[in-house]
Scaffold this motif. Structure first.
Motif, PDB file in Angstrom:
ATOM      1  N   ILE A  27      11.665 -12.385  -8.502  1.00  0.00           N
ATOM      2  CA  ILE A  27      11.924 -13.415  -9.514  1.00  0.00           C
ATOM      3  C   ILE A  27      10.971 -14.593  -9.323  1.00  0.00           C
ATOM      4  O   ILE A  27      10.402 -15.123 -10.281  1.00  0.00           O
ATOM      5  N   TYR A  28      10.768 -14.992  -8.062  1.00  0.00           N
ATOM      6  CA  TYR A  28       9.825 -16.082  -7.770  1.00  0.00           C
ATOM      7  C   TYR A  28       8.408 -15.714  -8.214  1.00  0.00           C
ATOM      8  O   TYR A  28       7.723 -16.506  -8.863  1.00  0.00           O
ATOM      9  N   VAL A  29       7.939 -14.499  -7.899  1.00  0.00           N
ATOM     10  CA  VAL A  29       6.583 -14.087  -8.253  1.00  0.00           C
ATOM     11  C   VAL A  29       6.427 -14.038  -9.777  1.00  0.00           C
ATOM     12  O   VAL A  29       5.410 -14.487 -10.320  1.00  0.00           O
ATOM     13  N   ILE A  30       7.417 -13.528 -10.476  1.00  0.00           N
ATOM     14  CA  ILE A  30       7.370 -13.493 -11.942  1.00  0.00           C
ATOM     15  C   ILE A  30       7.343 -14.916 -12.497  1.00  0.00           C
ATOM     16  O   ILE A  30       6.567 -15.224 -13.415  1.00  0.00           O
ATOM     17  N   SER A  31       8.151 -15.794 -11.924  1.00  0.00           N
ATOM     18  CA  SER A  31       8.159 -17.195 -12.360  1.00  0.00           C
ATOM     19  C   SER A  31       6.813 -17.857 -12.108  1.00  0.00           C
ATOM     20  O   SER A  31       6.299 -18.598 -12.953  1.00  0.00           O
ATOM     21  N   LEU A  32       6.224 -17.595 -10.954  1.00  0.00           N
ATOM     22  CA  LEU A  32       4.915 -18.154 -10.618  1.00  0.00           C
ATOM     23  C   LEU A  32       3.856 -17.658 -11.595  1.00  0.00           C
ATOM     24  O   LEU A  32       3.050 -18.439 -12.111  1.00  0.00           O
ATOM     25  N   LEU A  36       1.681 -19.903 -14.109  1.00  0.00           N
ATOM     26  CA  LEU A  36       0.222 -19.923 -14.022  1.00  0.00           C
ATOM     27  C   LEU A  36      -0.458 -19.488 -15.314  1.00  0.00           C
ATOM     28  O   LEU A  36      -1.487 -20.040 -15.688  1.00  0.00           O
ATOM     29  N   PHE A  37       0.102 -18.506 -15.989  1.00  0.00           N
ATOM     30  CA  PHE A  37      -0.614 -17.918 -17.116  1.00  0.00           C
ATOM     31  C   PHE A  37      -0.009 -18.210 -18.488  1.00  0.00           C
ATOM     32  O   PHE A  37      -0.684 -18.049 -19.483  1.00  0.00           O
ATOM     33  N   LEU A  38       1.237 -18.644 -18.528  1.00  0.00           N
ATOM     34  CA  LEU A  38       1.864 -18.865 -19.840  1.00  0.00           C
ATOM     35  C   LEU A  38       2.539 -20.223 -19.982  1.00  0.00           C
ATOM     36  O   LEU A  38       2.799 -20.662 -21.084  1.00  0.00           O
ATOM     37  N   GLY A  39       2.802 -20.893 -18.867  1.00  0.00           N
ATOM     38  CA  GLY A  39       3.691 -22.035 -18.900  1.00  0.00           C
ATOM     39  C   GLY A  39       3.118 -23.375 -19.258  1.00  0.00           C
ATOM     40  O   GLY A  39       3.855 -24.316 -19.452  1.00  0.00           O
ATOM     41  N   SER A  40       1.841 -23.520 -19.370  1.00  0.00           N
ATOM     42  CA  SER A  40       1.275 -24.846 -19.577  1.00  0.00           C
ATOM     43  C   SER A  40       1.017 -25.125 -21.045  1.00  0.00           C
ATOM     44  O   SER A  40       0.276 -24.420 -21.712  1.00  0.00           O
ATOM     45  N   ILE A  46      -5.290 -25.993 -25.597  1.00  0.00           N
ATOM     46  CA  ILE A  46      -6.729 -25.707 -25.560  1.00  0.00           C
ATOM     47  C   ILE A  46      -7.007 -24.389 -26.274  1.00  0.00           C
ATOM     48  O   ILE A  46      -7.921 -24.277 -27.076  1.00  0.00           O
ATOM     49  N   TRP A  47      -6.184 -23.390 -25.968  1.00  0.00           N
ATOM     50  CA  TRP A  47      -6.385 -22.077 -26.569  1.00  0.00           C
ATOM     51  C   TRP A  47      -6.219 -22.154 -28.093  1.00  0.00           C
ATOM     52  O   TRP A  47      -7.009 -21.603 -28.847  1.00  0.00           O
ATOM     53  N   ASP A  48      -5.180 -22.867 -28.567  1.00  0.00           N
ATOM     54  CA  ASP A  48      -4.908 -22.983 -29.994  1.00  0.00           C
ATOM     55  C   ASP A  48      -6.023 -23.716 -30.737  1.00  0.00           C
ATOM     56  O   ASP A  48      -6.353 -23.380 -31.860  1.00  0.00           O
ATOM     57  N   ARG A  49      -6.606 -24.732 -30.120  1.00  0.00           N
ATOM     58  CA  ARG A  49      -7.643 -25.528 -30.774  1.00  0.00           C
ATOM     59  C   ARG A  49      -9.019 -24.883 -30.664  1.00  0.00           C
ATOM     60  O   ARG A  49      -9.956 -25.334 -31.300  1.00  0.00           O
ATOM     61  N   PHE A 136      -8.700 -15.392  -9.892  1.00  0.00           N
ATOM     62  CA  PHE A 136      -9.585 -14.435 -10.563  1.00  0.00           C
ATOM     63  C   PHE A 136      -9.036 -14.066 -11.936  1.00  0.00           C
ATOM     64  O   PHE A 136      -9.780 -14.007 -12.920  1.00  0.00           O
ATOM     65  N   VAL A 137      -7.732 -13.838 -12.017  1.00  0.00           N
ATOM     66  CA  VAL A 137      -7.110 -13.508 -13.303  1.00  0.00           C
ATOM     67  C   VAL A 137      -7.250 -14.694 -14.262  1.00  0.00           C
ATOM     68  O   VAL A 137      -7.509 -14.512 -15.459  1.00  0.00           O
ATOM     69  N   GLN A 138      -7.098 -15.920 -13.749  1.00  0.00           N
ATOM     70  CA  GLN A 138      -7.309 -17.089 -14.603  1.00  0.00           C
ATOM     71  C   GLN A 138      -8.742 -17.113 -15.139  1.00  0.00           C
ATOM     72  O   GLN A 138      -8.970 -17.436 -16.305  1.00  0.00           O
ATOM     73  N   PHE A 139      -9.696 -16.796 -14.290  1.00  0.00           N
ATOM     74  CA  PHE A 139     -11.099 -16.770 -14.709  1.00  0.00           C
ATOM     75  C   PHE A 139     -11.340 -15.705 -15.773  1.00  0.00           C
ATOM     76  O   PHE A 139     -11.935 -15.972 -16.811  1.00  0.00           O
TER      77      PHE A 139
END
Length: 183
Positions: A27-32, A36-40, A46-49, A136-139
């Protein structure tokens, strides 16, 4: 016969405790990963604009989405704090957030993978690889920026908790909280 039943009950309690801790860790890893990839909202904004739309793996992609200069971001946050050019909330969220993000690994990995993570060296390698994979996944996905400072802060946060967990008084307390199994 009675003694054999007691051992079986102890083993069952140990399995149940380990299974529960594994579930909490998942659950912690899924939350992290979600954070990292969806929560901000910043990342979504930035992506929308489409203000940083660049060709993947181009020079611009590397420039905008990758920082391999050690302490470059940390120094930037420091200068921004001193000159009041960035919200202190953003600075704290980035620096402290990266320290805290991987800190639970310092507890879960030694407890769940005691036989494989036998010392701080192996633990550190696992954390560097885990954090590096996230960066790396963020990149690759261009969600956030891959930053070496993030890896350093993630590792420091995890090592801090790992060190605290291995203080004899803390280990004794953890054994009381998690009485079944070895730690």
């Amino acid at each position: 016969k009675l003694n054999m039943r007691r051992i079986t009950d102890e083993e069952e309690k140990c399995r149940l405790q380990h299974k529960t801790l594994r579930r909490i860790f998942v659950i912690y890893v899924i939350s992290l990963a979600t954070l990292l990839f969806l929560g901000s909202t910043f990342r979504r904004g930035i992506w929308d604009r489409n203000i940083w739309q660049v060709e993947p793996f181009s020079k611009d992609h590397i420039t905008y989405y990758c920082n391999l200069d050690i302490l470059k971001s940390t120094k930037m946050y420091y200068r921004a704090a001193v000159h009041h050019t960035m919200s202190l909330k953003i600075i704290i969220l980035n620096l402290v957030g990266n320290l805290i993000a991987f800190a639970p690994f310092g507890f879960f990995l030694p407890v769940l993978f005691k036989k494989k993570i036998k010392n701080v060296f192996i633990f550190t390698i696992v954390i560097v690889l885990s954090s590096g994979l996230g960066e790396f996944v963020q990149f690759i996905t261009m969600v956030g920026q891959a930053d070496i400072d993030d890896v350093i802060l993630n590792v420091l946060g995890a090592l801090l908790i790992y060190s605290i967990v291995h203080i004899p008084v803390m280990r004794k307390g953890i054994r009381k909280m998690l009485p079944y199994g070895e730690f």
